[in-house]
Design a protein around this motif. Structure first.
Motif, PDB file in Angstrom:
ATOM      1  N   VAL A 126      25.550  -7.735 -10.336  1.00 48.82           N
ATOM      2  CA  VAL A 126      26.526  -8.721 -10.805  1.00 48.82           C
ATOM      3  C   VAL A 126      27.783  -8.678  -9.927  1.00 48.82           C
ATOM      4  CG1 VAL A 126      27.948  -9.462 -12.755  1.00 48.82           C
ATOM      5  CG2 VAL A 126      25.672  -8.499 -13.167  1.00 48.82           C
ATOM      6  N   GLU A 127      28.215  -9.860  -9.502  1.00 53.47           N
ATOM      7  CA  GLU A 127      29.455 -10.001  -8.751  1.00 53.47           C
ATOM      8  C   GLU A 127      30.399 -10.914  -9.523  1.00 53.47           C
ATOM      9  OE1 GLU A 127      28.434 -11.582  -4.971  1.00 53.47           O
ATOM     10  OE2 GLU A 127      27.292  -9.821  -4.329  1.00 53.47           O
ATOM     11  N   LEU A 128      31.666 -10.813  -9.202  1.00 50.36           N
ATOM     12  CA  LEU A 128      32.668 -11.620  -9.896  1.00 50.36           C
ATOM     13  C   LEU A 128      32.393 -13.111  -9.742  1.00 50.36           C
ATOM     14  CD1 LEU A 128      35.302 -11.474 -11.551  1.00 50.36           C
ATOM     15  CD2 LEU A 128      36.562 -11.604  -9.392  1.00 50.36           C
ATOM     16  N   THR A 129      31.873 -13.516  -8.563  1.00 47.62           N
ATOM     17  CA  THR A 129      31.609 -14.933  -8.324  1.00 47.62           C
ATOM     18  C   THR A 129      30.461 -15.472  -9.173  1.00 47.62           C
ATOM     19  OG1 THR A 129      30.143 -14.356  -6.485  1.00 47.62           O
ATOM     20  CG2 THR A 129      32.446 -14.833  -5.949  1.00 47.62           C
ATOM     21  N   ASN A 130      29.675 -14.586  -9.778  1.00 53.47           N
ATOM     22  CA  ASN A 130      28.536 -15.013 -10.608  1.00 53.47           C
ATOM     23  C   ASN A 130      28.959 -15.487 -11.990  1.00 53.47           C
ATOM     24  OD1 ASN A 130      26.749 -12.097  -9.424  1.00 53.47           O
ATOM     25  ND2 ASN A 130      26.815 -14.115  -8.493  1.00 53.47           N
ATOM     26  N   ILE A 131      30.032 -14.924 -12.498  1.00 60.45           N
ATOM     27  CA  ILE A 131      30.295 -14.983 -13.940  1.00 60.45           C
ATOM     28  C   ILE A 131      30.639 -16.381 -14.437  1.00 60.45           C
ATOM     29  CG2 ILE A 131      31.783 -14.030 -15.767  1.00 60.45           C
ATOM     30  CD1 ILE A 131      31.887 -11.445 -14.128  1.00 60.45           C
ATOM     31  N   HIS A 132      31.105 -17.270 -13.563  1.00 61.23           N
ATOM     32  CA  HIS A 132      31.475 -18.608 -14.031  1.00 61.23           C
ATOM     33  C   HIS A 132      30.276 -19.407 -14.520  1.00 61.23           C
ATOM     34  CE1 HIS A 132      29.899 -20.654 -10.438  1.00 61.23           C
ATOM     35  NE2 HIS A 132      30.209 -21.793 -11.010  1.00 61.23           N
TER      36      HIS A 132
END
Length: 471
Positions: A126-132
């Motif tokens: 999981v990366e921060l850019t995934n969460i949206h």
């Protein structure tokens, strides 16, 4: 800065503790529910022993217990599902390949519907850019396996189902072993090699493949490899729907394929398509016929004007290399070689130009910082929105999609007046294509001054400017 770093470390530690405690809470709740079920069964048996043998027990569905009727009553009420359909759902097994923008909403609704066993395949973290858009993951799940994170979230949604996480990259060696354990496969991936791999494996295993895709503001959905022989509600049990190769016999060139990370995607669009993948899976499990499913049809969604449409797909190809009666492809192959592309989209690195036409970030920084009076033209070929987000000082924006006709001619003329030219993009792929086009057109005495930034702005951030945003 030190205080910020200290706080970030503390928060990361607290998130790990919170994640561990959430896992303990999940286990405790599951054990409590199981114990309550045992107690209820014992209590019920004792009560029935006290009644006259002529008193009938309360009748539920053929195989549905009281808790299932109460939990899934709202969809059991639907004539399209009913008691029989819910029984099938509770005993079905669905494999979701990809725990990303499509896989998360699809798996979430499958879990909510009560699918008995769900498998989640994903090699990534999981990366921060995934969460949206990947709604099964939270901020505290960063750097955690996507498969494990998604599985944990699904268990918290429905403790009555079995969830198996496969923290692996699906390939020719393991695909059939995993797929054969399930009834239906959902393709929620974002790269061409995996699509061909899943198609060929599902045809071999005789499993329907529900394939979705989303990019920018658009989405698509269809079902490949549907076989009527597995559905007693079908009139013609010999019917077989087209597979992915029937529609797309040959893969497209690697540079012609876009991705969410390179072109962007609206999170709500992936939610729409992922939810519809779950819907098609539920319908397929419940026994809907191919005419009610997206077989030989592709659903198209346009988020810009919120419109849906469907297009007819060609029927099963009698000469298909995989699903015809006399296939030429009888075993899984190396699909990265077949597609001339990598299955790990995030690591995609094209090699279009020879090494002498490329420059490292450190070399570029040295040239930009030199006191030379020679003009160094730094051409950023990303789109305007990307350029507005971040750029190297002194760069000019020439979006690749607009470099045609007079605009391209003007760029070439400007290059003729410069001493040095470096093309830049996010990862060093689009910039190579533009540089190659220029090199093919410009005179030989200008060729040596034209370079491409190897690794793009990602490499620039890694090697030169650590404060430069990576997206």
């Amino acid at each position: 800065m030190d205080r910020i770093n200290h706080l970030e470390c503390e928060i990361a530690e607290l998130r790990q503790i919170l994640s561990a405690k959430e896992g303990e809470l999940y286990t405790a709740r599951k054990e409590l529910i199981q114990q309550q079920q045992v107690n209820v069964i014992k209590q019920t048996d004792n009560q029935y022993q006290q009644f006259d043998v002529h008193v009938n027990k309360t009748q539920y569905g053929d195989k549905l217990p009281k808790w299932a009727i109460e939990r899934y009553s709202r969809q059991i009420l639907l004539s399209d599902i009913g008691v029989l359909g819910q029984e099938k759902i509770c005993t079905s097994k669905v494999l979701v390949v990809g725990a990303g923008g499509l896989g998360c909403p699809a798996a979430m609704y499958l879990a909510g519907a009560g699918v008995g066993e769900i498998g989640i395949v994903d090699y990534d973290t999981v990366e921060l850019t995934n969460i949206h858009r990947q709604i099964l993951h939270a901020e505290c799940d960063q750097n955690v396996s996507k498969a494990e994170s998604a599985a944990q979230s699904l268990r918290s949604i429905n403790s009555r189902i079995n969830v198996t996480a496969y923290n692996v990259q699906l390939n020719s060696a393991n695909a059939l072993e995993i797929i054969n354990k399930y009834d239906i496969v959902l393709d929620c991936t974002d790269n061409v090699p995996t699509r061909y791999l899943l198609n060929d494996a599902c045809v071999t295993a005789k499993k329907p493949l529900i394939s979705g895709s989303a990019l920018k503001m658009e989405g698509q959905l269809t079902i490949y490899g549907y076989r009527a022989e597995n559905n007693p509600n079908e009139k013609d049990h010999t019917y077989i729907g087209p597979c992915y190769r029937c529609v797309f016999p040959a893969p497209p060139p690697a540079h012609a394929v876009s991705s969410c990370s390179s072109s962007g995607v609206c999170g709500a669009v992936t939610g729409v398509i992922g939810s519809l993948q779950a819907l098609e899976a539920i319908k397929c499990i419940a026994g809907h016929t191919h005419k009610q499913l997206l077989v030989e049809r592709m659903l198209l969604f346009d988020g810009e004007d919120t419109s849906f449409g469907t297009v007819r797909l060609r029927p099963r190809c009698e000469q298909c290399a995989v699903c015809s009666d006399q296939p030429t492809v009888t075993q899984l192959v190396d699909y990265e070689v077949f597609c001339k592309a990598q299955a790990k989209e995030k690591d995609l690195e094209l090699n279009i130009l020879p090494s002498h036409c490329r420059i490292s970030p450190i070399q570029l920084a040295e040239k930009l910082n030199s006191n030379s009076e020679q003009r160094h033209l730094l051409v950023d070929v990303r789109n305007e929105e990307e350029f507005k987000m971040c750029s190297i000082d002194g760069a000019v924006n020439k979006p690749i999609e607009r470099l045609q006709g007079k605009r391209f001619e003007d760029l070439v003329n400007d290059i003729r007046k410069c001493s040095q030219v470096t093309f830049v993009c996010r990862r060093g792929n689009d910039s190579q294509m533009v540089a190659k086009k220029v090199l093919e057109l410009i005179e030989k005495d200008h060729i040596d001054k034209i370079k491409d930034l190897k690794g793009g702005l990602h490499a620039w951030s890694r090697d030169v400017d650590h404060e430069f945003p990576v997206y």
